[in-house]
Write an enzyme that holds these catalytic residues in place. Structure first.
Site, mmCIF file in Angstrom:
data_model
loop_
_atom_site.group_PDB
_atom_site.id
_atom_site.type_symbol
_atom_site.label_atom_id
_atom_site.label_comp_id
_atom_site.label_asym_id
_atom_site.label_seq_id
_atom_site.Cartn_x
_atom_site.Cartn_y
_atom_site.Cartn_z
ATOM 1 N N TYR A 161 0.865 -1.192 0.000
ATOM 2 C CA TYR A 161 0.000 0.000 0.000
ATOM 3 C C TYR A 161 0.890 1.226 0.000
ATOM 4 C CZ TYR A 161 -3.434 3.473 1.613
ATOM 5 O OH TYR A 161 -4.250 4.584 1.725
ATOM 6 N N ASP A 188 9.273 2.931 -0.523
ATOM 7 C CA ASP A 188 8.252 3.568 0.302
ATOM 8 C C ASP A 188 8.558 3.197 1.757
ATOM 9 O OD1 ASP A 188 6.079 4.296 1.774
ATOM 10 O OD2 ASP A 188 4.582 3.453 0.404
ATOM 11 N N LYS A 243 4.438 9.172 8.740
ATOM 12 C CA LYS A 243 4.283 8.629 10.092
ATOM 13 C C LYS A 243 5.293 9.213 11.088
ATOM 14 C CE LYS A 243 2.033 4.499 8.210
ATOM 15 N NZ LYS A 243 0.639 4.476 8.533
HETATM 16 C C1 PLP Z 1 3.890 2.053 3.339
HETATM 17 C C2 PLP Z 1 2.868 3.142 3.304
HETATM 18 N N1 PLP Z 1 2.912 4.070 2.351
HETATM 19 C C3 PLP Z 1 2.032 5.079 2.286
HETATM 20 C C4 PLP Z 1 1.028 5.203 3.223
HETATM 21 C C5 PLP Z 1 0.060 6.334 3.149
HETATM 22 O O1 PLP Z 1 0.307 7.238 4.162
HETATM 23 P P1 PLP Z 1 -0.853 8.235 4.671
HETATM 24 O O2 PLP Z 1 -1.886 7.386 5.299
HETATM 25 O O3 PLP Z 1 -0.134 9.145 5.610
HETATM 26 O O4 PLP Z 1 -1.349 8.948 3.466
HETATM 27 C C6 PLP Z 1 0.941 4.262 4.245
HETATM 28 C C7 PLP Z 1 -0.131 4.358 5.255
HETATM 29 O O5 PLP Z 1 -0.384 3.480 6.020
HETATM 30 C C8 PLP Z 1 1.883 3.206 4.298
HETATM 31 O O6 PLP Z 1 1.841 2.273 5.245
#
Ligand code: PLP
Length: 428
Positions: A144, A239, A267
């Site tokens: 994700y 990511d 985060k």
């Molecule tokens: C690996 C990863 N990338 C991107 C995101 C998206 O971040 P946000 O919820 O701050 O938009 C998340 C959210 O859980 C994530 O776990």
């Protein structure tokens, strides 16, 4: 356990907010429960609107590596409020946080702050496309990367929890530029790159996947992505929104010694406030506006309160022994839960990287999203609900991880292991 206030609030919320929540997994739908409304939190404890107390392993879905309301973070926020809330103009704190990220992550030479992980990955993909003048994006099933159109294809976690295959509203004309391949399948990515590599703008990956439960990269997987990206002139994006500053101060790339062209953060770097960031090599980042022509902007980007919380958080992480202590706590919890499962004769796959914990109700090892989908979700639901009744708060999805914070002490961890044992013993 009295939950009437949470239930009343939820009743009101469902008429006002889609599903009653501002982010889907919070609704607890897949585990047949209603969400708890939270009143307050302190350290590793969270208290719902009815006054019930829980030991928290959600940690606001990852940011709260120090636990709730760490005094250094609260003080930093209070003190910046004396100066202002948002200026929409540069401030010293943005420079400081940029320096800290760049010092922590050697592959990052320049960094741009945004407001969420979604914005970070969306912007990194735009930059990769702009820099390569190519359209195709390769991602991996079950990873994700936030909810931007390009990346919402076979996207793990929330989408998997709700059983939504992709999402209505993502035009076919956009989705068709995204290829989603099986995680850890080296032959598959090699074959695809051989056939289409010269049209690929970027390969984006969670270097440790945390959105299909915890799935670690197998030997040579990340190295192969690095090699293929180089060979075909594609940009490799890690990511690290979840793993950054979590599995090690330098993120997953520091653990594995494989370095991407661009990294995305979120985060933890906001210490619980809305922050994301993307960064990488100077030549690439120089293409971002206003230095270059790839446009990306934000009214609240780099805002003082969020920057102050992020800086205060990273300062704590720099303290000697921080990660050793956190990892030791995490190990204590996971091995205790694993022992409890064994005793109850419930097959589980327990895995840990740093303070990210995976606990799959599965007989065989989970190496990709297809494996994750074979987990016993009924058992997970019973486990979640049983723990919740015993005052243990974990994410309401088998496809999420547990986060341990530095605020969890021996008593909290042992209490959790004991509760897990009781619940596991009652599972069918
Ligand atoms: C690996 C990863 N990338 C991107 C995101 C998206 O971040 P946000 O919820 O701050 O938009 C998340 C959210 O859980 C994530 O776990």
């Amino acid at each position: 356990m009295k939950l009437s206030t949470s239930l009343e609030l939820f009743d009101r919320a469902v008429n006002l907010i889609p599903g009653g929540v501002n982010s889907p997994v919070r609704a607890c739908k897949s585990v047949g429960a209603e969400p708890l409304f939270i009143d307050r939190a302190e350290g590793c404890l969270i208290f719902d609107a009815d006054g019930n107390r829980y030991i928290d392993y959600v940690g606001s879905w990852g940011p709260l590596i120090l636990g709730h309301r760490h005094p250094a973070v609260v003080d930093a926020i209070k003190s910046v409020l004396e100066r202002g809330i948002s200026f929409g103009a540069p401030i010293d704190l943005e420079v400081r946080l940029a320096e800290m990220v760049i010092e922590a992550v050697p592959s990052v030479e320049m960094v741009r702050m945004v407001n969420s992980g979604t914005e970070a990955t969306m912007s990194a993909v735009r930059l990769a496309r702009g820099a390569t003048q190519r359209d195709v994006v390769i991602k991996f099933d079950g990873c994700y990367h936030g909810h931007a159109d390009t990346l919402l294809v076979a996207a793990g976690s929330g989408v998997a929890t709700l059983g939504i295959p992709g999402s209505p509203g993502v035009p076919e004309s956009i989705a068709r530029h995204t290829l989603s391949l099986p995680y850890n399948d080296i032959d598959c990515i090699k074959q695809v790159m051989e056939q289409q590599g010269d049209a690929v703008a970027c390969i984006i990956v969670e270097p440790i996947a945390g959105n299909m439960g915890l799935v670690t990269p197998e030997k040579d997987f990340l190295e192969t992505l690095r090699m293929l990206a180089d060979r075909h002139g594609a940009i490799l994006i890690f990511d690290e929104v979840m793993t950054g500053f979590r599995v090690a101060y330098g993120g997953a790339q520091a653990l594995f010694g494989v370095y991407p062209d661009l990294s995305c953060f979120g985060k933890i770097i906001g210490g619980g406030l809305p922050v994301g960031a993307y960064g990488g090599k100077r030549d690439l980042m120089s293409k971002v506006a206003p230095q270059g022509s790839v446009y990306q902007a934000g009214t609240l980007s780099g805002n003082p309160v969020a920057m102050a919380a992020g800086i205060a958080t990273l300062e704590q992480l720099q303290k000697s022994g921080f990660y050793e202590a956190l990892n030791q706590k995490s190990d204590q919890l996971l091995s205790g839960m694993e022992r409890a499962a064994k005793k109850a004769a419930i097959p589980v796959q327990a895995k840990r990287v740093g303070s990210m914990l995976g606990f799959f109700f599965n007989e065989k090892e989970v190496k990709n999203f297809d494996d994750a989908k074979t987990c016993n979700l009924d058992r997970f639901s019973s486990f979640y609900n049983g723990l919740r009744q015993m005052g243990i708060y974990i994410a309401p999805s088998q496809f999420e991880v547990l986060f341990v914070s530095i605020a969890h002490d021996n008593e909290h961890l042992e209490r959790t292991i004991e509760a897990a044992g009781e619940v596991l013993n009652k599972l069918e």
